[in-house]
Structure formats: C-alpha cells, structure tokens
Motif scaffolding. Structure first.
Motif, short mmCIF file in Angstrom:
data_model
loop_
_atom_site.label_atom_id
_atom_site.label_comp_id
_atom_site.label_asym_id
_atom_site.label_seq_id
_atom_site.Cartn_x
_atom_site.Cartn_y
_atom_site.Cartn_z
N PHE A 106 0.83 -1.40 -0.13
CA PHE A 106 -0.20 -0.11 0.07
C PHE A 106 0.94 1.09 0.02
N ILE A 107 0.37 2.34 -0.85
CA ILE A 107 1.05 3.57 -0.94
C ILE A 107 0.50 4.45 0.16
N TRP A 108 -0.73 4.46 0.35
CA TRP A 108 -1.64 5.76 0.91
C TRP A 108 -2.78 4.91 2.14
N ALA A 109 -2.77 5.74 2.97
CA ALA A 109 -3.70 5.52 3.92
C ALA A 109 -4.52 6.58 3.87
N ASP A 110 -6.02 6.32 4.24
CA ASP A 110 -7.17 7.18 3.92
C ASP A 110 -8.05 6.81 5.50
N ALA A 111 -7.34 8.04 6.21
CA ALA A 111 -7.90 8.08 7.70
C ALA A 111 -9.27 8.51 7.83
N MET A 112 -9.94 7.93 8.48
CA MET A 112 -11.74 8.15 8.53
C MET A 112 -11.99 9.45 9.29
N PRO A 113 -13.03 9.72 9.32
CA PRO A 113 -13.42 11.34 10.08
C PRO A 113 -12.86 11.25 11.38
N GLN A 114 -12.34 12.36 11.90
CA GLN A 114 -12.17 12.57 13.25
C GLN A 114 -12.39 14.08 13.68
N MET A 115 -12.97 14.42 14.69
CA MET A 115 -13.54 15.69 15.35
C MET A 115 -12.54 16.63 15.01
N GLU A 116 -12.93 17.76 14.38
CA GLU A 116 -11.71 18.66 14.39
C GLU A 116 -11.32 19.41 15.93
N ARG A 117 -12.22 19.04 16.57
CA ARG A 117 -11.80 19.56 18.08
C ARG A 117 -10.95 18.73 18.93
N ASN A 118 -10.67 17.63 18.38
CA ASN A 118 -9.97 16.53 19.14
C ASN A 118 -8.58 16.77 18.68
N GLU A 119 -7.87 17.78 19.29
CA GLU A 119 -6.45 18.13 18.97
C GLU A 119 -5.50 16.92 19.21
N ALA A 120 -5.52 16.06 20.30
CA ALA A 120 -4.66 15.05 20.64
C ALA A 120 -4.61 13.96 19.52
N VAL A 121 -5.84 13.66 18.91
CA VAL A 121 -5.84 12.76 17.73
C VAL A 121 -5.16 13.30 16.36
N LEU A 122 -5.75 14.79 16.24
CA LEU A 122 -5.08 15.13 14.93
C LEU A 122 -3.80 15.56 15.12
N ALA A 123 -3.03 15.81 16.18
CA ALA A 123 -1.63 15.96 16.23
C ALA A 123 -0.94 14.94 15.85
N GLN A 124 -1.46 13.68 15.74
CA GLN A 124 -0.62 12.30 15.41
C GLN A 124 -0.09 12.33 14.09
N TRP A 125 -0.97 13.07 13.24
CA TRP A 125 -0.59 13.07 11.79
C TRP A 125 0.58 13.97 11.42
N GLN A 126 1.02 14.89 12.39
CA GLN A 126 2.24 15.63 11.99
C GLN A 126 3.68 14.83 11.99
N TYR A 127 3.49 13.36 12.48
CA TYR A 127 4.62 12.63 12.46
C TYR A 127 4.56 12.07 11.23
N LEU A 128 3.81 12.05 9.96
CA LEU A 128 3.73 11.29 9.14
C LEU A 128 3.48 12.48 8.00
N ASP A 129 3.77 11.99 6.64
CA ASP A 129 3.55 12.65 5.52
C ASP A 129 2.07 12.64 5.23
N SER A 130 1.55 13.87 5.72
CA SER A 130 -0.04 13.66 5.48
C SER A 130 -0.72 15.12 4.80
N ARG A 131 -1.83 15.07 4.75
CA ARG A 131 -2.50 16.40 4.47
C ARG A 131 -3.90 16.07 4.74
N GLN A 132 -4.58 17.18 5.13
CA GLN A 132 -6.11 17.16 5.21
C GLN A 132 -6.72 17.35 3.89
N HIS A 133 -7.44 16.42 3.54
CA HIS A 133 -7.90 16.32 2.20
C HIS A 133 -9.58 16.38 2.10
#
Length: 376
Positions: A339-366
């Motif tokens: 696999f080359i890509w992972a599609d992360a399912m919906p996460q609440m925009e207010r859930n900062e702790a969860v959203l912060a994890q994506w900074q450690y990977l090559d990711s973009r909000q799409h």
C-alpha cells in the motif's frame, strides 16, 4: 411543485436507495454504496438499531420523478445520553433545486415536531458507525464507502435555508505510508513497549469469533468513544451485527490489538480501499459482475490505498503511547502488502490530541464533513 411522499412499501424503499446511484452516476469521486447493505440498514427487520431508534423516510417527487430523499431518525438512547430532544436527518440527497432541499428538510422538521423533538441535526445515521456529516471540503477527492459524498451545491443550500448552524466538523487525512522504519511512531513504539510492557497481539479468526474478542473490540469502542459528538452506546445486537459485517471478512493482518497482560486496551481495524472496485459495480450491486472487482480487493488487495476504519485506545493508555504501537504494527503490514496511501476516517476537528498524530507522518487534510443543527 414538489410532492413529499413517505416511504411505506419495499418498492418505495428501493426507489429511496436507488436515487443516490441515479444522482451520482458518472461522478469520478462518488463511491456507490453496496445496495444490499443500504437496504438492510434502512429496514426495521434487519437493523438492530431500531431497538433504540425510530425512523421514517421521505421522497421528493416532481411530476412523478424522484428528485430527492431524506431519512428522519430519532435515536432515543443518544438523546437520553446527551439530554436532548433531537431528530436526526440522514440519507439526504437532492437535485440542485432549493425548493426540493427545503421541502425535504421541512418534512424532517415537521416529523420531529410531531414526535416532540425540539431540535434537528445532521446528516447523521442511526449510530456512529453509519455515515455522518455533509462534505464541505474535498469535492475533487475520491470518496470511500464509509463516508458521505455530495456535490458542492449541498452546503450552499444549507447556508441559504436559514436556521442551520455548524454543530460539528469532521476532518480526514490522506497519509503517505512510510516505506522504511525511519518514522517517529516506530521509535516511540519501541520505547512504549519497553517502558510499559504493552504488546501487539494479532488475533486468530477463532479468537475473534468464538473466543469473544470480536465483541470485546466493540465494547472497547463503547468505552473509548463514549464522550464523542452524539455517540450512542452500542448494544449487544448492534455489536453482533458489526462483528458479522466487519470482523468475519477482515484480513486479520490488518487488525491489531494492544494488550496489557491479558487485557485489551486498544485496537485498530483497517481494510483495503474498495472505492475503485465499487465504482466498477452496477449501482452498488455485486451481481452479475461486481463481485469480481470486490473480491480482487478483499482477497488480493489490488489497490494502493488502505482505509483506517476504526482505531480506539482506552483513555488511561493514550498518554502511554499505545496509539504508536497500533500504527507501528499496521504500517509494517501496509508495507508488506505494498500500500502507498492510507485514508484516515473522520475525526472531530476539536480532538487536537488525535489530529496531532498526523504531524509525524507525511499527511494532508483532504476532506471535511459538517453536521448542522437547527432549533425547532
């Protein structure tokens, strides 16, 4: 002139489901949902959510032709949990005509008032494993079978209708899967394992289906998701259906549990993306030829994308880095399958702790999905 008709027969329910395929036929981004799955979800005799929910469905017609649809749902368990009298609207689709969208949502409003509700919110399903939110960003991105896709004019209609305010936003991320072990989750996972004694466990089919761990996954989901927006605790019949729908067919290499001794404290469930395969079906039907495209994904993983479907960690283990163990194991599985890509399912925009994890990977909000609320 728009006529609103309540669905009362199986034939009309098929019309209700079919409208989505007719509206989005030819779209390069929309993904057809499985027809039989949609029918089962909406039928009272098939969906265990009706033990705590009641619902009616409405079609909008003009000159005898279906031009829109909507579901009106009351989840009594969720209303009790959140101390609200709320009617949900879901399965909302319509042509680009303000008269149609207004008539559909007015039908939900009137139905809600008749049932003693004082507010309406949506798009929402019966429970949180149903699709939630209206797409407001990412219209040019390929969708998935797990989220709503809609045309850009939908949120424009909501803004013009009046009274509907943003209630909650979900954001989704597209992640490039690392192709070596030089990523932060790998280093953190090694440290977490040494410091806290947590370990990755890969289930056997027997453990999940006969040993009760499949049910335990969703009991853990109840514990980890209990404070999230609009969450409704899953009952045993609902859990049994989820085990049957997902666990029975999952590639267990793509399912990960985190154990503290013999106690499960976290889990991750992922599936290869069915998006392109479903676009090859005839209106979400597996026969006569659609099954082959789905089988190629299910059995041989003929896709470059994996969907991060459900991830949950008990609150007291989040600060210990249990999520890193889940991602570290899954990334190695993703690498193995190519696999080359992972599609992360919906996460609440207010859930900062969860959203912060994506900074450690090559990711973009799409993508971004929005739930609206209106006082009645």
């Amino acid at each position: 002139m728009v006529e609103i008709r309540k669905v009362t027969t199986k034939s009309e329910l098929k019309q209700f489901v079919q409208f989505y395929y007719d509206l989005y036929r030819g779209s390069e981004q929309a993904v057809p949902y499985l027809f039989f799955d949609e029918m089962a979800t909406l039928r009272r005799d098939k969906n265990p959510s009706f033990e705590c929910c009641e619902a009616d469905y409405f079609l909008a017609l003009r000159e005898g032709r279906v031009v829109g649809r909507v579901a009106a749902i009351i989840n009594h368990r969720a209303n009790e949990r959140w101390q609200v009298n709320q009617v949900r609207f879901g399965w909302l689709d319509f042509i680009d005509d303000q008269e149609v969208s207004s008539a559909l949502l007015n039908a939900v409003e009137q139905w809600g008032r008749q049932h003693g509700m004082t507010e309406m919110a949506g798009p929402l399903g019966f429970i949180d494993t149903d699709r939630e939110g209206m797409l407001v960003e990412g219209f040019d991105e390929l969708s998935t079978m797990y989220v709503n896709y809609n045309y850009p004019y939908y949120p424009q209609h909501m803004e013009r209708l009046g009274g509907f305010l943003k209630d909650n936003d979900y954001v989704e991320f597209k992640v490039r899967i690392p192709q070596d072990d030089n990523y932060k989750f790998h280093k953190v996972a090694e440290m977490v394992s040494r410091r806290y004694g947590l370990r990755v466990h890969k289930f056997t089919r027997s453990e999940l289906l006969d040993g009760g761990y499949g049910r335990e996954v969703f009991h853990l989901l109840n514990a980890t998701y209990k404070d999230l927006y609009g969450f409704s605790q899953l009952s045993q019949p609902q859990i049994d259906k989820l085990v049957n729908d997902y666990i029975k067919i999952a590639d267990l290499n793509l399912v990960t549990a985190i154990m503290d001794g013999e106690r499960m404290v976290g889990f991750g469930i992922t599936f290869p993306s069915f998006s392109r395969a479903l676009q090859q079906t005839r209106d979400g039907r597996l026969f006569p030829f659609g099954w082959w495209h789905v089988l190629k994904i299910l059995k041989w993983h003929k896709t470059d994308t994996v969907d991060l479907l459900l991830i949950g960690v008990l609150p007291e283990y989040r600060s210990k880095g249990a999520v890193a163990l889940i991602f570290d194991d899954l990334i190695h599985q993703f690498q193995h399958y190519g696999f080359i890509w992972a599609d992360a399912m919906p996460q609440m925009e207010r859930n900062e702790a969860v959203l912060a994890q994506w900074q450690y990977l090559d990711s973009r909000q799409h993508r971004r999905h929005r739930c609206y609320r209106k006082q009645l």
